[in-house]
Motif scaffolding. Structure first.
Motif, PDB file in Angstrom:
ATOM      1  N   ASP A  20       1.026  -1.288   0.049  1.00  0.00           N
ATOM      2  CA  ASP A  20       0.104  -0.002   0.122  1.00  0.00           C
ATOM      3  C   ASP A  20       0.902   1.146  -0.093  1.00  0.00           C
ATOM      4  OD1 ASP A  20      -1.746   1.955   0.205  1.00  0.00           O
ATOM      5  OD2 ASP A  20      -2.902   1.066   1.962  1.00  0.00           O
ATOM      6  N   LEU A  21       0.971   1.964  -1.224  1.00  0.00           N
ATOM      7  CA  LEU A  21       1.575   3.147  -1.098  1.00  0.00           C
ATOM      8  C   LEU A  21       0.966   4.498  -1.546  1.00  0.00           C
ATOM      9  CD1 LEU A  21       4.396   1.606  -3.637  1.00  0.00           C
ATOM     10  CD2 LEU A  21       4.545   1.738  -1.224  1.00  0.00           C
ATOM     11  N   SER A  22      -0.416   4.219  -1.202  1.00  0.00           N
ATOM     12  CA  SER A  22      -1.373   5.341  -1.244  1.00  0.00           C
ATOM     13  C   SER A  22      -0.967   6.629  -0.699  1.00  0.00           C
ATOM     14  CB  SER A  22      -2.726   4.913  -0.996  1.00  0.00           C
ATOM     15  OG  SER A  22      -2.860   4.451   0.392  1.00  0.00           O
ATOM     16  N   ARG A  23      -1.231   7.855  -1.311  1.00  0.00           N
ATOM     17  CA  ARG A  23      -0.811   8.936  -0.813  1.00  0.00           C
ATOM     18  C   ARG A  23       0.611   9.201  -0.530  1.00  0.00           C
ATOM     19  NH1 ARG A  23      -4.827   8.015   2.978  1.00  0.00           N
ATOM     20  NH2 ARG A  23      -3.345   8.710   4.716  1.00  0.00           N
ATOM     21  N   THR A  24       1.530   8.250  -0.941  1.00  0.00           N
ATOM     22  CA  THR A  24       2.989   8.437  -0.879  1.00  0.00           C
ATOM     23  C   THR A  24       3.548   9.843  -1.741  1.00  0.00           C
ATOM     24  OG1 THR A  24       3.553   6.880  -2.474  1.00  0.00           O
ATOM     25  CG2 THR A  24       3.433   6.175  -0.210  1.00  0.00           C
ATOM     26  N   ARG A  25       4.724  10.356  -1.177  1.00  0.00           N
ATOM     27  CA  ARG A  25       5.513  11.376  -2.028  1.00  0.00           C
ATOM     28  C   ARG A  25       6.775  10.605  -2.668  1.00  0.00           C
ATOM     29  NH1 ARG A  25       3.913  12.738   2.859  1.00  0.00           N
ATOM     30  NH2 ARG A  25       6.114  12.749   3.632  1.00  0.00           N
ATOM     31  N   ALA A  26       6.612  10.847  -3.792  1.00  0.00           N
ATOM     32  CA  ALA A  26       7.868  10.308  -4.628  1.00  0.00           C
ATOM     33  C   ALA A  26       8.348  11.192  -5.758  1.00  0.00           C
ATOM     34  CB  ALA A  26       7.646   8.729  -5.303  1.00  0.00           C
ATOM     35  N   GLU A  27       8.033  12.331  -5.595  1.00  0.00           N
ATOM     36  CA  GLU A  27       8.448  13.422  -6.545  1.00  0.00           C
ATOM     37  C   GLU A  27      10.049  13.241  -7.172  1.00  0.00           C
ATOM     38  OE1 GLU A  27       7.529  14.089  -3.625  1.00  0.00           O
ATOM     39  OE2 GLU A  27       6.054  15.939  -3.631  1.00  0.00           O
ATOM     40  N   ALA A  28      10.096  13.059  -8.361  1.00  0.00           N
ATOM     41  CA  ALA A  28      11.436  12.862  -9.028  1.00  0.00           C
ATOM     42  C   ALA A  28      12.114  11.871  -8.385  1.00  0.00           C
ATOM     43  CB  ALA A  28      12.246  14.163  -8.790  1.00  0.00           C
ATOM     44  N   ALA A  29      11.475  10.853  -7.941  1.00  0.00           N
ATOM     45  CA  ALA A  29      12.344   9.717  -7.515  1.00  0.00           C
ATOM     46  C   ALA A  29      12.601   8.667  -8.677  1.00  0.00           C
ATOM     47  CB  ALA A  29      11.400   8.616  -6.548  1.00  0.00           C
ATOM     48  N   SER A  30      13.750   7.925  -8.427  1.00  0.00           N
ATOM     49  CA  SER A  30      14.121   7.037  -9.674  1.00  0.00           C
ATOM     50  C   SER A  30      13.762   5.507  -9.285  1.00  0.00           C
ATOM     51  CB  SER A  30      15.649   7.224  -9.712  1.00  0.00           C
ATOM     52  OG  SER A  30      16.086   6.300 -10.733  1.00  0.00           O
ATOM     53  N   PHE A  31      12.842   5.018  -9.997  1.00  0.00           N
ATOM     54  CA  PHE A  31      12.473   3.663  -9.881  1.00  0.00           C
ATOM     55  C   PHE A  31      12.650   2.975 -11.306  1.00  0.00           C
ATOM     56  CE2 PHE A  31       9.031   0.346  -8.266  1.00  0.00           C
ATOM     57  CZ  PHE A  31      10.241   0.048  -7.595  1.00  0.00           C
ATOM     58  N   ALA A  32      13.473   3.115 -12.368  1.00  0.00           N
ATOM     59  CA  ALA A  32      13.530   2.794 -13.419  1.00  0.00           C
ATOM     60  C   ALA A  32      13.743   1.158 -13.488  1.00  0.00           C
ATOM     61  CB  ALA A  32      14.374   3.251 -14.341  1.00  0.00           C
ATOM     62  N   GLY A  33      13.144   0.349 -14.394  1.00  0.00           N
ATOM     63  CA  GLY A  33      13.455  -0.958 -14.469  1.00  0.00           C
ATOM     64  C   GLY A  33      12.799  -1.684 -13.403  1.00  0.00           C
ATOM     65  N   SER A  34      11.899  -1.482 -12.902  1.00  0.00           N
ATOM     66  CA  SER A  34      11.336  -2.072 -11.692  1.00  0.00           C
ATOM     67  C   SER A  34      10.029  -2.606 -12.174  1.00  0.00           C
ATOM     68  CB  SER A  34      11.410  -1.058 -10.540  1.00  0.00           C
ATOM     69  OG  SER A  34      12.635  -0.616 -10.443  1.00  0.00           O
TER      70      SER A  34
END
Length: 525
Positions: free
Chosen positions: A115-129
């Motif tokens: 559950d990642l609802s309402r999370t903040r991940a602005e400009a996060a890097s999660f490529a190839g995942s």
């Protein structure tokens, strides 16, 4: 295989008042002890879903209290091999947290059932995942780097992905969880983005519910399986080499067209297998011509001026929910006009029918009045289909209605295989030696419910219907099944149990969510 112990979903309630109060750490340890470990076979299945090797680390994150705690844990792991550095996190709950650091530590890995609802991940890097069977509802992932990331069974309702990098990423409908309602991809870089959506409800992509792709770059993206019904916004979106379904032609507007598009049918069949469809490349000018012709060939108005509607029947026909009635009215007017050419019917009979229709006080009465009049008019025209023995005519769902003029062009000939492949209703009529016609075909409806029709039918000149003979309680019965009018095949009954009598069900039948509708000979008769 590296595995962390199973854990708790939440802290246990405090002990009764006569017991010594627990510290949060003690409560967490006790909760973790009560939750069963993830079975080994389930871990194997999760690895397969995440498309990661056996060397990838598996973390049962149900007891982990925060994203920061997980990030610290990931930092302390020994990553002795590249394969082992790809980690699976299962069951985490990080609602409303800043997960930028956590995602960076997990890049190349997989988040499963979290559950990642309402999370903040602005400009996060999660490529190839991969994000599997998880929720990012109302999350702010604007400008996140998600290139080549798989989003499978993800709830992204109201998620903010503005300006995100999603080059080569995949959105796949799975496990009833996929939801794109009001997801915002404004300005996202989505080159080569791909949708995989199934016809069954569990594999639905959750689209056509107000998703926003304004100014997104959808060059070379595959939207052929995205349910584009006009509820989503593509204003200013870049389409260059983008694959689209024929149904989407009329619903796509205000986007920025490049040199060409690819018209393609959905690759996924009702049985879950995938069809090879390379599609047909069309220029921006050809797309514009198809769209303009479609909007003209599929009119929405009835045969009369709604501004002059003067009774209940006309008001109902012109109302918000009068689509079926307007279609019936157009058919009736066309059939009447054809009859008047040779004066097969009189103006007086039409006037008498109008009096009958205008006396209706409910919708069902209006529908039956139109159906009855159309049947009389078509029977008068003699719509018999002349097929020599073994000669066949194919009919399909008309996913992109076009004018007769357009259907004579070279452009139409090029896209015809795509139009036929996009149909989920297919019927073949074959001539027999005694002059009758064999009808055989199938249709697919909601949640992959199926229809089938098969019969040897003869033309009834009195009614204009092709009918079949059956025995009901050992008595011969004649059952009207279908008629052919110009290049259209219309069924007397849809095959659905809601409107198909038992004597007709010997020849035509459908699952609860399926029905036969009007079909067209796309290649002519």
């Amino acid at each position: 295989m590296f595995e962390l112990a199973a854990s708790a979903l939440a802290l246990l309630m405090a002990h009764p008042s006569h017991s010594a109060p627990q510290t949060p750490e003690q409560a967490a340890e006790q909760a973790a002890a009560l939750i069963k470990p993830v079975p080994a076979d389930a871990i194997v299945a999760i690895r397969q879903t995440c498309a990661l090797p056996a060397e990838a680390k598996f973390i049962d994150a149900r007891h982990i209290a925060s994203a920061d705690e997980l990030a610290t844990m990931l930092e302390g792991l020994e990553l002795d091999r590249p394969e082992a550095s790809r980690t699976i996190v299962h069951g985490g709950k990080f609602v409303g947290e800043d997960i930028i650091v956590m995602l960076g530590k997990l890049e190349g890995g997989c988040i499963h059932d979290s559950d990642l609802s309402r999370t903040r991940a602005e400009a996060a890097s999660f490529a190839g995942s991969s994000i599997i069977n998880s929720s990012i509802e109302r999350a702010d992932w604007s400008s996140a780097i998600l290139n080549e990331t798989r989003l499978v069974g993800v709830n992204a309702k109201d998620a903010k992905l503005t300006g995100a990098a999603l080059r080569g990423a995949l959105w796949k409908g799975q496990n009833w969880k996929s939801n794109l309602a009001k997801a915002d991809f404004t300005g996202a870089l989505m080159l080569g983005f791909r949708f995989e959506c199934g016809i069954t409800m569990d594999e639905s992509c959750g689209g056509s519910s107000g998703a926003k792709f304004d100014r997104a770059d959808l060059s070379a993206a595959d939207l052929a399986e995205f349910p584009t019904w006009g509820y989503d916004s593509f204003a200013g979106a870049v389409f260059e080499g983008t694959r689209i379904h024929p149904r989407a032609v009329k619903n796509l507007k205000a986007m920025e067209l490049g040199n060409s598009l690819v018209l393609a049918s959905a690759g996924k069949r009702w049985d879950g297998t995938r069809a090879e469809d390379k599609g047909v490349q069309i220029s921006a000018e050809e797309f514009a011509a198809l769209r303009a012709d479609n909007l003209t060939a599929a009119p929405a108005a009835p045969s009369f001026d709604c501004a002059k509607a003067s009774n209940f029947a006309e008001t109902e026909i012109c109302g918000q929910y009068g689509h079926e009635l307007r279609s019936l009215d157009r058919d009736m007017a066309h059939a009447y006009a054809l009859n008047r050419i040779d004066r097969r019917v009189s103006w007086r009979s039409q006037r008498d029918w109008l009096k009958t229709r205008n006396a209706c006080k409910d919708r069902s009465c209006i529908v039956e009045a139109y159906k009855s009049r159309i049947s009389v008019l078509l029977a008068s025209l003699d719509t018999r289909l002349n097929l020599a023995p073994d000669q066949s005519a194919a009919f399909h769902e008309d996913v992109l209605p076009l004018s007769k003029a357009m259907r004579k062009t070279e452009l139409y000939k090029r896209i015809l295989p795509v139009l036929e492949g996009a149909s989920i209703q297919d019927v073949t009529l074959t001539g027999l030696e005694d002059g009758s016609i064999r009808i055989k075909g199938t249709a697919v409806g909601g949640n992959a419910h199926l229809c089938s029709v098969e019969a040897d039918a003869f033309y009834d000149a009195k009614t204009g219907w092709y009918s079949a003979r059956s025995l009901v309680n050992d008595k011969p019965v004649t059952v009207a099944l279908f008629r052919v009018w110009e290049d259209r095949l219309q069924f007397k009954y849809s095959g659905n149990m809601g409107d198909t009598p038992s004597e007709a069900s010997n020849f035509i039948g459908c699952g609860a969510r399926a029905a036969f509708g009007e079909l067209r000979a796309l290649n002519g008769i």
